[in-house]
Design a protein around this motif. Structure first.
Motif, PDB file in Angstrom:
ATOM      1  N   GLY A  49       5.711  13.466  -3.559  1.00 48.32           N
ATOM      2  CA  GLY A  49       5.019  12.410  -2.833  1.00 48.32           C
ATOM      3  C   GLY A  49       3.730  12.021  -3.558  1.00 48.32           C
ATOM      4  O   GLY A  49       3.039  11.188  -2.830  1.00 48.32           O
ATOM      5  N   SER A  50       3.808  12.048  -4.715  1.00 44.16           N
ATOM      6  CA  SER A  50       2.504  11.623  -5.670  1.00 44.16           C
ATOM      7  C   SER A  50       2.881  10.939  -6.710  1.00 44.16           C
ATOM      8  O   SER A  50       3.919  10.601  -7.137  1.00 44.16           O
ATOM      9  N   PRO A  77      -1.679  11.510  -4.115  1.00 38.34           N
ATOM     10  CA  PRO A  77      -0.780  11.246  -3.208  1.00 38.34           C
ATOM     11  C   PRO A  77      -0.283   9.668  -2.984  1.00 38.34           C
ATOM     12  O   PRO A  77      -1.258   8.943  -3.367  1.00 38.34           O
ATOM     13  N   ARG A  78       0.615   9.326  -2.846  1.00 40.81           N
ATOM     14  CA  ARG A  78       1.108   7.925  -2.707  1.00 40.81           C
ATOM     15  C   ARG A  78       0.357   7.217  -1.620  1.00 40.81           C
ATOM     16  O   ARG A  78       0.419   5.974  -1.474  1.00 40.81           O
ATOM     17  N   SER A  79      -0.162   7.930  -0.725  1.00 45.88           N
ATOM     18  CA  SER A  79      -1.025   7.462   0.419  1.00 45.88           C
ATOM     19  C   SER A  79      -2.323   7.254   0.080  1.00 45.88           C
ATOM     20  O   SER A  79      -2.738   6.166   0.576  1.00 45.88           O
ATOM     21  N   HIS A  80      -2.763   7.803  -1.106  1.00 43.29           N
ATOM     22  CA  HIS A  80      -4.160   7.221  -1.533  1.00 43.29           C
ATOM     23  C   HIS A  80      -4.132   5.670  -2.095  1.00 43.29           C
ATOM     24  O   HIS A  80      -3.258   5.154  -2.693  1.00 43.29           O
ATOM     25  N   SER A  96      -1.530   2.639  -5.267  1.00 41.95           N
ATOM     26  CA  SER A  96      -0.820   1.449  -5.372  1.00 41.95           C
ATOM     27  C   SER A  96      -1.118   0.387  -6.628  1.00 41.95           C
ATOM     28  O   SER A  96      -0.887  -0.646  -6.521  1.00 41.95           O
ATOM     29  N   GLY A 126      -5.440  14.304  -1.035  1.00 46.86           N
ATOM     30  CA  GLY A 126      -4.345  14.982  -0.212  1.00 46.86           C
ATOM     31  C   GLY A 126      -5.143  15.979   0.646  1.00 46.86           C
ATOM     32  O   GLY A 126      -6.239  16.492   0.408  1.00 46.86           O
TER      33      GLY A 126
END
Length: 430
Positions: free
Chosen positions: A241-242, A271-274, A278, A428
């Motif tokens: 997920g990174s 992490p793709r949430s960071h 994007s 993360g």
């Protein structure tokens, strides 16, 4: 009012756009400054070289040393160390304020330039040296001057971000993505400065110096490029997920001897949430963490003639206003004098992919190698492949020296066929 005389050193992709904007926005610039900005010369190496913008007749010159002596404001966009350094010092000595986009020179010899500006009581501004059009240096130097910055984390090289983005989104290999970047003009024919991290390291030194009020040179920055990043690394990051990014990281670290600065440039999984995950294609972004303001992110085009010229003109307006008012902007702030930690003492995390014999006891032996060096394991993933297997281990935080020693120990073990990948992990939850 009497015009302020402007000299431009260099007429490449950035310099030519500076010349264009000085002409097209002359009226607005006069209103903003309070006096006209008169372009008195553009220094070039060859008078007959092709250029993106037509320079008014009579302004081109090969005598840069003479040109800077008759200007009130000097814009340096030549790049490199010499003759840029000598020309900037000459300009300051003759009473001109200087705007530069020269990250390599600032990262190598910034203190000497600051000292010369102080002696001349003139400005030295360089917003365009880091992240193109993105306003990041002035916020660090001025907007956050009353705050305590603890960490700066950024994507500051558009070429490498484009390459890694293509490897992630299109499944391209490194060589294929680099070739596309060169075709689109994002990468030079010789891409070494970008792909090996030299460009990002210079920018990291400048960011760290401003953020932590300490002198940091490019030689203080641990540097690794992206040329060794493989499609397997990118795929492994995706499974976690990174995403893989080339990061410039500057942070404060406390210890028994007091605070120190850690500065590094290397590829890492985030992490793709960071928010930085994007950032696509050739864009740049810088993530700043401070005690009072919290988390801030600055995003935009990090290179290109026109965006970088925008940052140059912003600085030019400021130094022109200061010169009219008889004042100066902030100079060097190095009062903290924090030392720079060697990379071995920097705290980080590792993602390690290991090809091992597929037999009982191997996993325990690998875990013992981490334990021997005082490194705690966060996650382990194992995949069998006939007679061998692959282990993917993600560590908890430890010093880089401990983690490097762990990898060295793994490579000596009989059950380990090959350590196929080592990459740091940022962000993360641990």
């Amino acid at each position: 009012m009497k015009p302020l005389k402007v000299a431009v050193l260099g007429c490449g992709s950035v310099g030519s756009q500076v010349v264009r904007l000085l002409d097209e926005q002359a009226g607005d610039l006069t209103a903003r400054v309070g006096a006209p900005l008169e372009l008195v010369g553009v220094a070039v190496r060859r008078l007959d070289a092709p250029r993106e913008v037509k320079v008014p007749e009579g302004l081109l010159t090969t005598d840069a040393e003479e040109l800077v002596t008759r200007a009130d404001l000097v814009v340096e966009v030549i790049g490199g160390i010499e003759p840029a350094r000598s020309l900037i010092l000459r300009a300051l000595d003759h009473g001109a304020s200087v705007v530069t986009a020269n990250k390599a020179l600032l990262a190598a010899d910034g203190p000497a330039l600051y000292a010369a500006a102080d002696l001349a009581a003139r400005d030295l501004f360089y917003e365009a040296a880091v992240a193109g059009a993105i306003p990041i240096l002035r916020p660090l130097r001025e907007s956050l001057a009353g705050d305590r910055v603890t960490r700066v984390l950024g994507i500051v090289n558009g070429t490498t971000n484009f390459i890694l983005d293509k490897m992630d989104t299109a499944g391209s290999g490194f060589a294929e993505a680099l070739e596309e970047a060169q075709e689109l003009g994002y990468a030079e024919a010789d891409p070494t400065a970008d792909v090996e991290g030299f460009d990002a390291a210079a920018k990291a030194a400048i960011l760290a110096s401003l953020a932590f009020h300490s002198r940091v040179t490019v030689d203080d920055v641990h540097r690794e490029g992206i040329s060794e990043v493989t499609a397997a690394d990118v795929q492994s990051a995706r499974e976690m997920g990174s995403v893989v990014k080339l990061l410039a990281i500057a942070e404060l670290r406390g210890g028994e001897a007091g605070e120190a600065v850690a500065v590094r440039v290397h590829p890492a999984m985030i992490p793709r949430s960071h928010p930085l995950a994007s950032v696509r294609e050739a864009f740049n972004a810088v993530f700043v963490e401070s005690e009072a303001a919290g988390e801030l992110m600055f995003y935009g085009p990090g290179a290109g003639g026109s965006p970088t010229a925008s940052a140059v003109l912003g600085d030019l307006v400021t130094v022109a206003r200061n010169q009219l008012a008889g004042t100066r902007g902030p100079g060097e702030s190095a009062y903290a004098e924090r030392p720079v930690l060697p990379m071995g003492e920097t705290v980080t995390r590792y993602h390690v992919a290991i090809d091992v014999d597929d037999r009982a006891g191997v996993l325990a032996a690998v875990a013992n190698a981490f334990a021997d060096q005082g490194v705690s394991i966060q996650t382990v993933k194992q995949e069998g492949r006939g007679l061998d297997a692959q282990l993917v281990v993600v560590s908890h935080s430890a010093t880089d020296a401990q983690l490097a020693a762990t990898v060295d120990q793994l490579r000596t073990m009989d059950a380990v066929r090959e350590v196929t990948s080592v990459m740091r992990v940022e962000g993360g939850v641990e």
